[in-house]
Design a protein around this motif. Sequence first.
Motif, mmCIF file in Angstrom:
data_model
loop_
_atom_site.group_PDB
_atom_site.id
_atom_site.type_symbol
_atom_site.label_atom_id
_atom_site.label_comp_id
_atom_site.label_asym_id
_atom_site.label_seq_id
_atom_site.Cartn_x
_atom_site.Cartn_y
_atom_site.Cartn_z
ATOM 1 N N ILE A 112 0.843 -1.200 0.000
ATOM 2 C CA ILE A 112 0.000 0.000 0.000
ATOM 3 C C ILE A 112 0.877 1.249 0.000
ATOM 4 O O ILE A 112 0.648 2.202 -0.752
ATOM 5 C CB ILE A 112 -0.946 -0.006 1.216
ATOM 6 C CG1 ILE A 112 -2.005 -1.095 1.051
ATOM 7 C CG2 ILE A 112 -1.608 1.357 1.388
ATOM 8 C CD1 ILE A 112 -2.911 -1.241 2.254
ATOM 9 N N SER A 113 1.900 1.253 0.852
ATOM 10 C CA SER A 113 2.795 2.411 0.934
ATOM 11 C C SER A 113 3.543 2.621 -0.371
ATOM 12 O O SER A 113 3.616 3.742 -0.892
ATOM 13 C CB SER A 113 3.793 2.217 2.085
ATOM 14 O OG SER A 113 3.125 2.096 3.322
ATOM 15 N N SER A 114 4.099 1.544 -0.922
ATOM 16 C CA SER A 114 4.855 1.687 -2.174
ATOM 17 C C SER A 114 3.920 2.071 -3.322
ATOM 18 O O SER A 114 4.292 2.848 -4.204
ATOM 19 C CB SER A 114 5.596 0.388 -2.496
ATOM 20 O OG SER A 114 4.677 -0.689 -2.651
ATOM 21 N N GLY A 115 2.688 1.563 -3.306
ATOM 22 C CA GLY A 115 1.729 1.926 -4.348
ATOM 23 C C GLY A 115 1.361 3.393 -4.288
ATOM 24 O O GLY A 115 1.289 4.068 -5.321
ATOM 25 N N PHE A 116 1.154 3.916 -3.071
ATOM 26 C CA PHE A 116 0.809 5.331 -2.953
ATOM 27 C C PHE A 116 1.974 6.217 -3.384
ATOM 28 O O PHE A 116 1.782 7.238 -4.055
ATOM 29 C CB PHE A 116 0.406 5.660 -1.520
ATOM 30 C CG PHE A 116 0.021 7.099 -1.336
ATOM 31 C CD1 PHE A 116 -1.226 7.550 -1.724
ATOM 32 C CD2 PHE A 116 0.923 8.004 -0.823
ATOM 33 C CE1 PHE A 116 -1.577 8.884 -1.589
ATOM 34 C CE2 PHE A 116 0.585 9.335 -0.675
ATOM 35 C CZ PHE A 116 -0.667 9.776 -1.056
ATOM 36 N N LEU A 117 3.196 5.841 -3.003
ATOM 37 C CA LEU A 117 4.361 6.638 -3.402
ATOM 38 C C LEU A 117 4.532 6.620 -4.921
ATOM 39 O O LEU A 117 4.974 7.611 -5.514
ATOM 40 C CB LEU A 117 5.617 6.102 -2.714
ATOM 41 C CG LEU A 117 5.666 6.323 -1.195
ATOM 42 C CD1 LEU A 117 6.893 5.638 -0.604
ATOM 43 C CD2 LEU A 117 5.707 7.810 -0.868
ATOM 44 N N LEU A 118 4.181 5.502 -5.552
ATOM 45 C CA LEU A 118 4.250 5.438 -7.014
ATOM 46 C C LEU A 118 3.202 6.354 -7.643
ATOM 47 O O LEU A 118 3.477 7.039 -8.641
ATOM 48 C CB LEU A 118 4.046 3.994 -7.474
ATOM 49 C CG LEU A 118 4.306 3.714 -8.960
ATOM 50 C CD1 LEU A 118 5.736 4.083 -9.326
ATOM 51 C CD2 LEU A 118 4.050 2.251 -9.279
ATOM 52 N N LEU A 119 1.995 6.411 -7.062
ATOM 53 C CA LEU A 119 0.980 7.353 -7.547
ATOM 54 C C LEU A 119 1.480 8.787 -7.394
ATOM 55 O O LEU A 119 1.255 9.636 -8.262
ATOM 56 C CB LEU A 119 -0.319 7.182 -6.768
ATOM 57 C CG LEU A 119 -1.062 5.845 -6.891
ATOM 58 C CD1 LEU A 119 -2.340 5.895 -6.065
ATOM 59 C CD2 LEU A 119 -1.382 5.524 -8.340
ATOM 60 N N LEU A 120 2.120 9.049 -6.283
ATOM 61 C CA LEU A 120 2.654 10.387 -6.037
ATOM 62 C C LEU A 120 3.718 10.744 -7.068
ATOM 63 O O LEU A 120 3.732 11.853 -7.619
ATOM 64 C CB LEU A 120 3.239 10.433 -4.617
ATOM 65 C CG LEU A 120 3.800 11.760 -4.130
ATOM 66 C CD1 LEU A 120 2.695 12.778 -3.959
ATOM 67 C CD2 LEU A 120 4.545 11.570 -2.817
ATOM 68 N N GLU A 121 4.585 9.798 -7.361
ATOM 69 C CA GLU A 121 5.664 10.027 -8.336
ATOM 70 C C GLU A 121 5.105 10.304 -9.725
ATOM 71 O O GLU A 121 5.649 11.126 -10.463
ATOM 72 C CB GLU A 121 6.565 8.794 -8.349
ATOM 73 C CG GLU A 121 7.692 8.855 -9.344
ATOM 74 C CD GLU A 121 8.490 7.558 -9.372
ATOM 75 O OE1 GLU A 121 8.808 7.080 -10.479
ATOM 76 O OE2 GLU A 121 8.768 7.013 -8.289
ATOM 77 N N ARG A 122 4.012 9.679 -10.064
ATOM 78 C CA ARG A 122 3.427 9.839 -11.407
ATOM 79 C C ARG A 122 2.436 10.997 -11.483
ATOM 80 O O ARG A 122 1.844 11.232 -12.539
ATOM 81 C CB ARG A 122 2.736 8.539 -11.810
ATOM 82 C CG ARG A 122 3.718 7.381 -11.995
ATOM 83 C CD ARG A 122 3.015 6.068 -12.291
ATOM 84 N NE ARG A 122 3.979 4.990 -12.518
ATOM 85 C CZ ARG A 122 3.650 3.720 -12.721
ATOM 86 N NH1 ARG A 122 2.358 3.371 -12.739
ATOM 87 N NH2 ARG A 122 4.576 2.800 -12.915
#
Length: 622
Positions: free
Chosen positions: A538-548
Amino acid sequence: MNLRPFSTVLLLDFFVNVISWPITLLTDVLRQSNTHHVSIFSCLEYESKEWLKYISTNEDFSAMSVISPHRNLELMQAEENSRNWHGFIVNFDCEQNQRLLQHIPANLFRSTRYKWLIWSLGDDLVDEIGRFGLNLTFESDVKLILANNGTSLIHDVFKFDPSWPLNATIFGWWNEVSGLVVRNDQPKSENRKNMHGLVISAGLALPELGTVGEDVYRNHHFLQSKDYYGRRDYDLWSLIAEMHNITSSIYVTDNYGNVKSPTVIQYDGFIGKLQRRELDVGFSVIRNMERMRAVDYSRADVTLPPVQSINRAAFVFFEPVTLNRWRALYDSFSTTTWIVVSSISIVSACFFSFGLNFERNFRPSVYKYVLFIVGAISQQGLEMEPNKSPGRIVALTFMMFSFLVYNYYNTALIISLLSPPPFRINSLRDLIDSDLELLSEDIPYNKAFFTSYNVSILNEAYDKKMKDKDAFVSLEDGLTKVRNGSSAFEADIRHLFLEMETTFTDSEKCKIRVLDLFPFKVSRAFVVQKDSYYNEFISSGFLLLLERGLTGHVESVWDVQKPVCFAREYAAAELDELLFAFFILALGYVFSGLAFVIEVIAHGKAPSKRSHDKRQQEPGKG
């Protein structure tokens, strides 16, 4: 479970003849994972001796420890709390190590702090480990190595859920010619992102809308300001679920979760369901220590930039009307300047009087001295013109002095009047100390902000200005009192902005002040069960959304902006700003009336127009 049979003779022959390459294979994989504190669980004493020989000649792996085959389990359990980061090499081709794997503490497999290399000479190692039912999760770091004298395959294994079948993907291969070849050097969260339709249950709290259907809470055109956090988080979760190929089961409630008993930390709402392990994930809630004892928060906040919903509970109010504009009349000069100018004016009047003593028919009068000072400073000339040089010189120099003082004062006054008045209320402390009444929207979590949260400034505001009053009112009543200029009203800023957009005038929109309720960043994050294996993805997925940039897009869809005011290019002078001019005029009327009364008393009667005209006609008079 039936353990796999093994051949001690075959294993011993293997180590005696080809011991060099499996050790090189295993240490190459260890170097790739950057692990140097390693415990080795061998099957044979000869194998242990070969490892010790290798360790003694290689400084990179001097922290390795070779565990005797008869002490495996007790030392494995001791390693659970010995180091933060540790690696294990386990030879699967003996019965004691197979039993060891069945009794390993679950934390050693479920945590990313521990890295495992399980190797075997057999070709069915992946199937064997799958039947073993190891406690693997999404975060497990376990590699299975099919040791072969030619090319050895290396598998990365994990489970989306401990009850699910083993998921194995090829991590890479190794041979003596090319060494270690990694198939995909991406982080494991990227390699494992396809969860093949795994069903994850998520809690969504809608305190304002209630248990409505998906077609309602996903429609950002319908009551956009209501339940902003939950509805926005649902969109973020949908993107994460799509990224990981997750099937979501949404549980909708009207309650985030409150403690049901002060003696036992037991929650209701979706936090209670997480606590009882009836849900897997809950959409973002504010971090606090009490909740941390019941659930875990995701590593990444949903309030990271560019998401701007950090402090969305706020007070709105109009700056209290004061007479500060009047102060411009005397603040344009400092106190010292006023004293010096006044002193020079009095001294100049004295010198002027001294010069007039040489004039013929001069009659000294305080009234004439006052007119001399006022006429010179206001650039209106003198009431009388001296004929002698002393008086003329004093008059000329004082007129020049007055001209400069007048221009400096006039410039400072205009600048002060044209500049916007400074704000006196810039913090919660200023708001508490002001005369404004403090109100809050009458909804449960607003009351909790002032009564349950351990924020001293909010507790003080409640005790001093809200506790003994009917301080919790509806949104409409609160904004009505704000428009009257008597109150500051607290609510979710999105509710306020939408209501203000339709009810406030353009002038009121320009004058409105917004002051955040919390004097610090409020951390909001997704919540999961205690020790949940979903936390990392969940954390890595949210950070990936943030990056994109997808978090900013979702925020822009749901966020409500402050009403735009179209201010005029000029500022109309209000009546209260001209009040001092009317005050001066009224004061003149009063003094004129007093002078009239004094003259009547002094002469016995008021002079008539007829007697005045008669005196004008008499020769030698007038």
